[in-house]
Design a protein around this motif. Structure first.
Motif, PDB file in Angstrom:
ATOM      1  N   LEU A  37      19.327 -25.444   2.521  1.00 10.40           N
ATOM      2  CA  LEU A  37      18.736 -25.097   1.227  1.00 10.40           C
ATOM      3  C   LEU A  37      18.653 -26.567   0.409  1.00 10.40           C
ATOM      4  N   ALA A  38      18.762 -27.394   0.957  1.00 13.46           N
ATOM      5  CA  ALA A  38      18.712 -28.758   0.360  1.00 13.46           C
ATOM      6  C   ALA A  38      17.347 -28.948  -0.338  1.00 13.46           C
ATOM      7  N   ILE A  91      21.656 -11.994  -9.264  1.00 13.42           N
ATOM      8  CA  ILE A  91      23.143 -11.878  -9.430  1.00 13.42           C
ATOM      9  C   ILE A  91      23.842 -11.672  -8.109  1.00 13.42           C
ATOM     10  N   ARG A  92      23.471 -10.949  -7.453  1.00 10.45           N
ATOM     11  CA  ARG A  92      24.214 -10.742  -5.873  1.00 10.45           C
ATOM     12  C   ARG A  92      24.142 -11.847  -5.213  1.00 10.45           C
ATOM     13  N   GLY A  93      22.903 -12.741  -5.303  1.00 13.48           N
ATOM     14  CA  GLY A  93      22.892 -13.927  -4.449  1.00 13.48           C
ATOM     15  C   GLY A  93      24.056 -14.912  -4.951  1.00 13.48           C
ATOM     16  N   LEU A  94      24.063 -15.030  -6.231  1.00 15.14           N
ATOM     17  CA  LEU A  94      25.185 -16.286  -7.020  1.00 15.14           C
ATOM     18  C   LEU A  94      26.346 -15.732  -6.478  1.00 15.14           C
ATOM     19  N   GLU A  95      26.961 -14.500  -6.696  1.00 16.61           N
ATOM     20  CA  GLU A  95      28.171 -13.911  -6.296  1.00 16.61           C
ATOM     21  C   GLU A  95      28.549 -14.098  -4.853  1.00 16.61           C
ATOM     22  N   MET A 107      14.880 -15.399  -0.604  1.00 19.60           N
ATOM     23  CA  MET A 107      14.305 -16.718  -1.239  1.00 19.60           C
ATOM     24  C   MET A 107      15.299 -17.496  -1.851  1.00 19.60           C
ATOM     25  N   ALA A 108      14.892 -18.781  -1.723  1.00 22.41           N
ATOM     26  CA  ALA A 108      15.823 -19.864  -2.328  1.00 22.41           C
ATOM     27  C   ALA A 108      15.658 -20.039  -3.868  1.00 22.41           C
ATOM     28  N   PHE A 160      20.908 -21.113  -4.023  1.00 22.82           N
ATOM     29  CA  PHE A 160      21.265 -20.138  -3.077  1.00 22.82           C
ATOM     30  C   PHE A 160      19.992 -19.203  -3.003  1.00 22.82           C
ATOM     31  N   THR A 161      20.272 -18.060  -2.135  1.00 21.34           N
ATOM     32  CA  THR A 161      19.186 -17.107  -1.847  1.00 21.34           C
ATOM     33  C   THR A 161      19.442 -15.962  -2.495  1.00 21.34           C
ATOM     34  N   ILE A 162      18.275 -15.350  -2.900  1.00 18.94           N
ATOM     35  CA  ILE A 162      18.056 -14.100  -3.671  1.00 18.94           C
ATOM     36  C   ILE A 162      18.814 -12.992  -2.701  1.00 18.94           C
TER      37      ILE A 162
END
Length: 384
Positions: A150-151, A40-44, A332-333, A341-343
């Motif tokens: 991150l591609a 959740i935090r990575g997405l935000e 981690m991607a 995105f990354t955790i």
């Protein structure tokens, strides 16, 4: 009078197998909480840092919030610069970036690849996309691309297959990777960038998806919005980039709510697992608890000692999970519809994870301890 602190610690060491199993169970539950909260935090964070307050996006009014479906005339950038004076100009260059942005199938050397995000840009793109930094290699030339860090995660490919010198295939052409870039965690990091003219030729399109404008401090996005409303023949809309990604935050709100619901479910399951294990631990100590009451210790003191044992185990499990999460999960991607995105195991994730762990220790120990203390002392002393 309370029982000595060392009493609870020694009790944990007297039953090493049961203690180890309880510790592993608690650590597993807390680890699941770390994974979900980190997601959740990575997405935000990715959506938050992607926007630039000084950048305005101009795209088709018919595309709604999906820029990939936008199609505007190739003359739009020149119309904007001729009609508006709000864009930043340095050394005679207007900071306006015409872009063609598509989701397309990308093949790599190590497999079939996957759905990638490709953006055709000009040399003015880094002037507008100020977070983008070339970290290795060169800016793409003819038949070349540069890839975000991150591609590879977005395509489900390995980093070696997306290294400089390797090639990728999309839109029926082979493209050589000339460089890699980062964008401070922004959504661009999961994209592939190439020259706008090459991409238009490969896709057999002469239109654009959007125009990004970097506004000067004296200008406002309202001027661009007013121009788009007045020129109804162009069918354009303007949106501040931060507002665009804020709308994506709302779009993914159900996903985030579902993830928080998973945190609650995992925590609830952990509490029941803790109850089960603590009931087993207390059931074998009925005579011990009755003996402590017989020698003069109050029930409150015994209850605090039992809760102490549960909290110690939970704290150890939370500490173990926190160390593993910070060393192995953080950064981690993760593939997602918007890209990758990354955790992010930040202070909020640590606080929530450890808080859930300590809560498991308290709530898992209280019910079995209260049940054991309600029994008559004489009856409990005879228990086998």
């Amino acid at each position: 009078m309370l029982l000595p602190w060392e009493y609870g610690v020694r009790n944990l060491a007297r039953r090493p197998m049961r203690t180890a199993l309880t510790l592993v169970a608690l650590a597993t539950v807390v680890m699941l909480v770390f994974v979900v909260v980190g997601f959740i935090r990575g997405l935000e964070q990715s959506l938050t840092v992607s926007g630039d307050e000084d950048v305005v996006l101009v795209y088709s009014v018919n595309s709604e919030e999906n820029i990939e479906n936008s199609s505007i005339a190739a003359r739009t950038p020149s119309l904007l610069t001729a009609s508006l004076d709000g864009a930043v100009k340095r050394f005679g260059i207007t900071n306006v970036s015409p872009e063609l942005y598509l989701g397309t199938r990308v093949k790599t050397n190590d497999g079939d690849g996957g759905l990638g995000l490709v953006r055709g840009v000009t040399l003015s793109a880094p002037l507008v996309r100020r977070r983008v930094k070339l970290i290795d290699g060169d800016w793409p030339g003819e038949g070349e691309v540069m890839v975000g860090r991150l591609a590879a995660a977005k395509l489900g490919s390995s980093d070696d297959a997306m290294a400089i010198g390797q090639s990728v295939e999309f839109e029926g052409r082979q493209w050589q990777i000339s460089g890699r870039f980062a964008a401070g965690g922004a959504a661009y990091e999961s994209e592939i960038w190439c020259k706008l003219g090459d991409f238009q030729t490969a896709t057999k399109r002469q239109d654009l998806s959007l125009v990004a404008m970097l506004l000067s401090p004296q200008s406002s996005a309202a001027e661009v919005e007013l121009f788009c409303k007045e020129r109804t023949d162009l069918e354009l809309r303007a949106n501040r980039e931060t507002d665009y990604y804020a709308s994506l935050q709302q779009h993914y709100k159900p996903v985030r709510l579902l993830a928080w619901f998973v945190v609650v479910l995992v925590s609830g399951a952990g509490i029941f697992a803790g109850l089960n294990m603590m009931y087993g631990a207390v059931a074998g100590r009925i005579r011990e608890i009755a003996t402590l009451q017989a020698v003069g210790y109050r029930r409150r003191a015994i209850l605090i000692s039992l809760v102490q044992e549960g909290v110690l185990l939970a704290a150890a499990g939370s500490l173990l999970s926190g160390v593993i999460a910070l060393t192995m999960l953080n950064g981690m991607a993760v593939r997602f519809t918007m890209g990758a995105f990354t955790i992010r195991i930040d202070s909020v994730a640590i606080l929530i994870g450890c808080g859930v762990g300590l809560l498991l220790g308290v709530l898992g120990a209280l019910p079995p301890a209260l049940k054991a203390l309600r029994a008559e002392v004489a009856t409990s002393l005879k228990a086998v």
